[in-house]
Design a protein around this motif. Structure first.
Motif, PDB file in Angstrom:
ATOM      1  N   GLN A 155       0.806  -1.220   0.000  1.00 32.47           N
ATOM      2  CA  GLN A 155       0.000   0.000   0.000  1.00 32.47           C
ATOM      3  C   GLN A 155       0.848   1.284   0.000  1.00 32.47           C
ATOM      4  O   GLN A 155       0.759   2.114   0.902  1.00 32.47           O
ATOM      5  CB  GLN A 155      -0.966  -0.003   1.191  1.00 32.47           C
ATOM      6  CG  GLN A 155      -2.044  -1.079   1.066  1.00 32.47           C
ATOM      7  CD  GLN A 155      -3.180  -0.897   2.043  1.00 32.47           C
ATOM      8  OE1 GLN A 155      -2.973  -0.505   3.189  1.00 32.47           O
ATOM      9  NE2 GLN A 155      -4.390  -1.193   1.595  1.00 32.47           N
ATOM     10  N   GLN A 156       1.654   1.412  -1.017  1.00 36.74           N
ATOM     11  CA  GLN A 156       2.426   2.637  -1.233  1.00 36.74           C
ATOM     12  C   GLN A 156       1.586   3.632  -2.034  1.00 36.74           C
ATOM     13  O   GLN A 156       0.993   3.280  -3.051  1.00 36.74           O
ATOM     14  CB  GLN A 156       3.727   2.329  -1.986  1.00 36.74           C
ATOM     15  CG  GLN A 156       4.602   3.556  -2.188  1.00 36.74           C
ATOM     16  CD  GLN A 156       5.884   3.192  -2.923  1.00 36.74           C
ATOM     17  OE1 GLN A 156       6.073   2.053  -3.350  1.00 36.74           O
ATOM     18  NE2 GLN A 156       6.769   4.154  -3.081  1.00 36.74           N
ATOM     19  N   SER A 157       1.517   4.852  -1.554  1.00 36.27           N
ATOM     20  CA  SER A 157       0.686   5.866  -2.197  1.00 36.27           C
ATOM     21  C   SER A 157       1.425   6.496  -3.378  1.00 36.27           C
ATOM     22  O   SER A 157       2.617   6.811  -3.292  1.00 36.27           O
ATOM     23  CB  SER A 157       0.318   6.956  -1.185  1.00 36.27           C
ATOM     24  OG  SER A 157      -0.420   7.985  -1.801  1.00 36.27           O
ATOM     25  N   LYS A 175       0.976   9.524  -6.619  1.00 42.39           N
ATOM     26  CA  LYS A 175       0.252  10.717  -7.049  1.00 42.39           C
ATOM     27  C   LYS A 175       0.215  10.774  -8.567  1.00 42.39           C
ATOM     28  O   LYS A 175       1.239  10.646  -9.236  1.00 42.39           O
ATOM     29  CB  LYS A 175       0.933  11.971  -6.495  1.00 42.39           C
ATOM     30  CG  LYS A 175       0.175  13.263  -6.778  1.00 42.39           C
ATOM     31  CD  LYS A 175       0.904  14.447  -6.139  1.00 42.39           C
ATOM     32  CE  LYS A 175       0.163  15.743  -6.391  1.00 42.39           C
ATOM     33  NZ  LYS A 175       0.863  16.908  -5.779  1.00 42.39           N
ATOM     34  N   ARG A 197      -4.635  10.659  -6.011  1.00 37.41           N
ATOM     35  CA  ARG A 197      -3.738   9.631  -5.479  1.00 37.41           C
ATOM     36  C   ARG A 197      -4.365   8.249  -5.638  1.00 37.41           C
ATOM     37  O   ARG A 197      -5.577   8.094  -5.562  1.00 37.41           O
ATOM     38  CB  ARG A 197      -3.414   9.887  -4.006  1.00 37.41           C
ATOM     39  CG  ARG A 197      -2.472  11.069  -3.815  1.00 37.41           C
ATOM     40  CD  ARG A 197      -1.895  11.133  -2.406  1.00 37.41           C
ATOM     41  NE  ARG A 197      -0.837  12.116  -2.338  1.00 37.41           N
ATOM     42  CZ  ARG A 197       0.439  11.877  -2.615  1.00 37.41           C
ATOM     43  NH1 ARG A 197       0.817  10.655  -2.994  1.00 37.41           N
ATOM     44  NH2 ARG A 197       1.343  12.823  -2.529  1.00 37.41           N
ATOM     45  N   LEU A 205      -3.690   3.959  -4.420  1.00 37.44           N
ATOM     46  CA  LEU A 205      -3.033   3.178  -3.369  1.00 37.44           C
ATOM     47  C   LEU A 205      -3.037   1.698  -3.762  1.00 37.44           C
ATOM     48  O   LEU A 205      -3.905   0.939  -3.318  1.00 37.44           O
ATOM     49  CB  LEU A 205      -3.769   3.384  -2.036  1.00 37.44           C
ATOM     50  CG  LEU A 205      -3.037   2.968  -0.763  1.00 37.44           C
ATOM     51  CD1 LEU A 205      -1.851   3.897  -0.507  1.00 37.44           C
ATOM     52  CD2 LEU A 205      -3.998   3.009   0.426  1.00 37.44           C
ATOM     53  N   ASP A 255      -2.384  -2.233  -3.758  1.00 32.52           N
ATOM     54  CA  ASP A 255      -2.222  -3.120  -2.599  1.00 32.52           C
ATOM     55  C   ASP A 255      -0.755  -3.486  -2.382  1.00 32.52           C
ATOM     56  O   ASP A 255      -0.242  -3.419  -1.276  1.00 32.52           O
ATOM     57  CB  ASP A 255      -3.057  -4.391  -2.794  1.00 32.52           C
ATOM     58  CG  ASP A 255      -4.543  -4.079  -2.774  1.00 32.52           C
ATOM     59  OD1 ASP A 255      -4.947  -3.203  -1.989  1.00 32.52           O
ATOM     60  OD2 ASP A 255      -5.296  -4.682  -3.555  1.00 32.52           O
TER      61      ASP A 255
END
Length: 250
Positions: free
Chosen positions: A18-20, A22, A28, A30, A32
């Protein structure tokens, strides 16, 4: 994550949960799981597939099974469309392959859907989505783990070659320095022999003269080594001219 742990990949290094990210429009997303690949590339794994209709299918009476099975297949199709619309591969912060792995956590849930609609997998693939289950995801991840091991071995081989080259250059310099030291030692030996020869060679050599001073009464507390005296006296005798004697008739 259990499948990821079994694969041999290391969390927060070879995969991130779960690295965000942009988008260029400021929104944004996210994912998994992001799996890091060699050469800076990344792979997206999505595990948000809904299996509600599959559970209904399993637990329903025979009269409703066909309906819930169709709902289950339609649910998978919708999720494929939603993933395709997200276009993870186009995120400007991510160098990603042109596909996303869609994870179905229950093997029979995918098996029964693909048996009912054999085009499901191919249609997903055409939208850059690959449907995986625990077994096929594990196989994929272990392949990625092998890629990382090969990458590490290649980096190690490059580093070994670099260090070996540096060691060779260092050794060459050491050999040259040692050769110079040997030449200096040879030169020193030659100079030593020349100096000793001046001391002990020839008639009236320096050692013999110095020793005569002691015999004549010079007060000295030390003595010249016997080996030097013997050598000097021998050279002195060899150089001395024979003494002519007169007999009684002359």
């Amino acid at each position: 994550e259990r499948v990821l742990e079994k694969s041999g990949l290391e969390k927060d290094r070879e995969y991130i949960v779960q690295q965000s990210f942009k988008r260029e429009d400021g929104s944004r997303v996210l994912p998994d799981v992001i799996i890091n690949l060699p050469d800076g590339k990344k792979m997206v794994v999505d595990s948000k597939v809904s299996l509600t209709d599959y559970e209904r299918y399993v637990n329903s009476e025979d009269d409703f099974k066909e309906k819930f099975l169709k709902d289950h297949i339609n649910s998978l199709r919708r999720h494929v469309d939603q993933l395709s619309a997200k276009k993870y591969e186009d995120l400007y912060e991510m160098e990603s392959p042109d596909f996303v792995l869609m994870f179905v956590p229950i093997e029979p849930a995918f098996a029964i859907a693909i048996n009912q609609d054999s085009s499901l997998y191919n249609k997903a693939f055409e939208q850059n989505i690959i449907i995986v289950t625990p077994s096929t995801l594990l196989a994929t991840l272990r392949t990625i783990d092998s890629m990382w091991n090969n990458e590490k071995q290649q980096r190690n081989a490059i580093e070994i070659a670099r260090q070996a080259g540096a060691l060779y250059d260092k050794f060459e310099g050491f050999v040259n320095d040692l050769t110079k030291v040997g030449k200096k030692m040879d030169e020193a030996k030659g100079e030593y022999r020349g100096a000793m020869n001046k001391l002990v060679e020839g008639r009236g050599n320096i050692v013999t003269r110095i020793e005569k001073l002691k015999k004549m009464g010079a007060k000295a507390k030390k003595s010249i080594p016997e080996s030097i005296l013997n050598r000097a006296s021998e050279d002195d005798e060899h150089e001395e001219e024979p003494i002519k004697t007169l007999d009684n008739n002359h």
